[in-house]
Design an enzyme around this catalytic site. Structure first.
Site, PDB file in Angstrom:
ATOM      1  N   ASP A 131       0.800  -1.215   0.000  1.00 62.39           N
ATOM      2  CA  ASP A 131       0.000   0.000   0.000  1.00 62.39           C
ATOM      3  C   ASP A 131       0.844   1.283   0.000  1.00 62.39           C
ATOM      4  O   ASP A 131       0.439   2.276   0.551  1.00 62.39           O
ATOM      5  CB  ASP A 131      -0.910  -0.055   1.249  1.00 62.39           C
ATOM      6  CG  ASP A 131      -1.942   1.063   1.286  1.00 62.39           C
ATOM      7  OD1 ASP A 131      -2.327   1.523   0.207  1.00 62.39           O
ATOM      8  OD2 ASP A 131      -2.341   1.470   2.381  1.00 62.39           O
ATOM      9  N   CYS A 188     -27.593  -7.115  -3.579  1.00 62.62           N
ATOM     10  CA  CYS A 188     -27.386  -6.410  -2.310  1.00 62.62           C
ATOM     11  C   CYS A 188     -26.850  -4.994  -2.540  1.00 62.62           C
ATOM     12  O   CYS A 188     -25.938  -4.791  -3.343  1.00 62.62           O
ATOM     13  CB  CYS A 188     -26.401  -7.195  -1.442  1.00 62.62           C
ATOM     14  SG  CYS A 188     -26.013  -6.400   0.132  1.00 62.62           S
ATOM     15  N   CYS A 191     -24.122  -1.636   1.399  1.00 61.91           N
ATOM     16  CA  CYS A 191     -23.010  -0.689   1.551  1.00 61.91           C
ATOM     17  C   CYS A 191     -23.364   0.674   0.959  1.00 61.91           C
ATOM     18  O   CYS A 191     -23.065   1.716   1.549  1.00 61.91           O
ATOM     19  CB  CYS A 191     -21.734  -1.242   0.911  1.00 61.91           C
ATOM     20  SG  CYS A 191     -21.848  -1.630  -0.854  1.00 61.91           S
ATOM     21  N   CYS A 238     -13.077   4.854   8.455  1.00 67.15           N
ATOM     22  CA  CYS A 238     -14.499   4.494   8.532  1.00 67.15           C
ATOM     23  C   CYS A 238     -14.663   3.051   8.075  1.00 67.15           C
ATOM     24  O   CYS A 238     -14.056   2.636   7.091  1.00 67.15           O
ATOM     25  CB  CYS A 238     -15.320   5.431   7.642  1.00 67.15           C
ATOM     26  SG  CYS A 238     -17.072   5.006   7.594  1.00 67.15           S
ATOM     27  N   CYS A 245     -21.756  -5.127   5.439  1.00 63.00           N
ATOM     28  CA  CYS A 245     -21.677  -6.148   4.380  1.00 63.00           C
ATOM     29  C   CYS A 245     -21.974  -7.541   4.939  1.00 63.00           C
ATOM     30  O   CYS A 245     -21.315  -7.988   5.886  1.00 63.00           O
ATOM     31  CB  CYS A 245     -20.289  -6.131   3.752  1.00 63.00           C
ATOM     32  SG  CYS A 245     -20.070  -7.426   2.506  1.00 63.00           S
TER      33      CYS A 245
END
Length: 307
Positions: A131, A188, A191, A238, A245
């Site tokens: 990352d 779904c 989120c 957050c 989920c």
């Protein structure tokens, strides 16, 4: 079993021994499907003030430009889901930031894995990424069969969820490549419906410049007043889109002691956070990713959450 299969099995076995959740491998090549998406994202300024995302466009899409002679991208997942979460009457931190900064922990494990490859297999060149370089982590993990990118743009895995770090070793060694898994988001929209700042503008598209994580970590100036009252007590990062989920009901606590929080962190209340001093900040977040926002940044976030 051919040589590539033997090497691949050795690498995956060692990854498991090192505590990685899973390991998938894909061919190092240009990410054709990602190019227009990344271009569109940048053109629409969805990266906000994260200017670094505009750099190294070609390298982001092609690992062979990042690591000379690279042939394989080894993607790895490391679980960070905590055993315990914060006090209910507290301002909230994203779960990934509870313990020691993941960059150090994951990088150390990657170095051990790369050393293992060089010792057991031979003259292999490669680089470890956590990352912190122009690598599209989620795209490579999905390409390597470790999961699918959900409507919230996080990687999702059946039976595991999404509370894990993604990292890579890019190496100049040919290996057996994994196949892409199927998408299991279905109809779904939990989120999308749950995001208080409506940062998920449509399925699979997140406007980073509207995300609570962006405001509380990346943004260096004042948070726009239009978002006042929409942060739901999040002071650093957050987890809302992950918490709602359905796949995360399968999350199991990690077993990495370094990811455990400072004892005081879990018991602190909103009152404690309001009164936090720089000395307490330094003690609780000594080796934490929260240091990135600095004491002044965390205080700004806490003040923004005041009624």
């Amino acid at each position: 079993m051919n040589t590539k299969e033997v090497y691949t099995n050795q690498i995956k076995t060692e990854a498991k021994r090192l505590g990685f959740l899973s390991c998938g491998i894909s061919k190092a090549q240009f990410l054709e499907a990602e190019a227009p998406r990344l271009e569109n994202y940048l053109n629409k300024n969805m990266h906000g003030q994260m200017q670094y995302m505009e750099n190294h466009f070609d390298k982001r899409l092609d690992p062979t430009k990042l690591v000379e002679g690279s042939k394989s991208v080894i993607s790895l997942l490391l679980n960070y889901f905590p055993q315990e979460t914060q006090n209910q009457n507290s301002f909230k931190l994203s779960k990934y930031a509870y313990g020691t900064d993941y960059h150090f922990i994951v990088k150390d494990k990657l170095k051990v894995l790369l050393n293992f490859i060089q010792t057991e297999i031979g003259d292999v060149n490669g680089r470890a990424f956590v990352d912190s370089a122009p690598v599209l982590d989620k795209a490579w993990a999905a390409k390597s069969g470790l999961g699918w990118v959900g409507k919230h743009s996080n990687l999702l895995t059946q039976q595991v969820g999404s509370f894990y770090f993604i990292a890579e070793l890019i190496v100049d060694l040919e290996l057996e490549y994994d196949t892409i898994t199927t998408n299991h988001c279905g109809t779904c929209t939990k989120c999308i419906d749950a995001c208080p700042t409506q940062a998920i503008t449509e399925p699979y598209v997140v406007d980073g410049s509207k995300c609570i994580s962006y405001f509380t970590i990346e943004l260096k100036e004042n948070i726009p007043t239009e978002f006042k009252g929409k942060f739901e007590d999040w002071m650093f990062g957050c987890d809302i889109c992950q918490d709602v989920c359905p796949w995360n009901r399968f999350s199991k606590p990690h077993n990495e002691p370094l990811f455990n929080p400072h004892p005081e962190l879990l018991s602190m209340t909103k009152k404690d956070w309001h009164e936090i001093t720089e000395d307490v900040f330094k003690k609780i977040f000594k080796d934490s990713a929260v240091k990135r926002t600095k004491f002044s940044g965390l205080k700004r976030n806490i003040n923004f959450l005041k009624d």
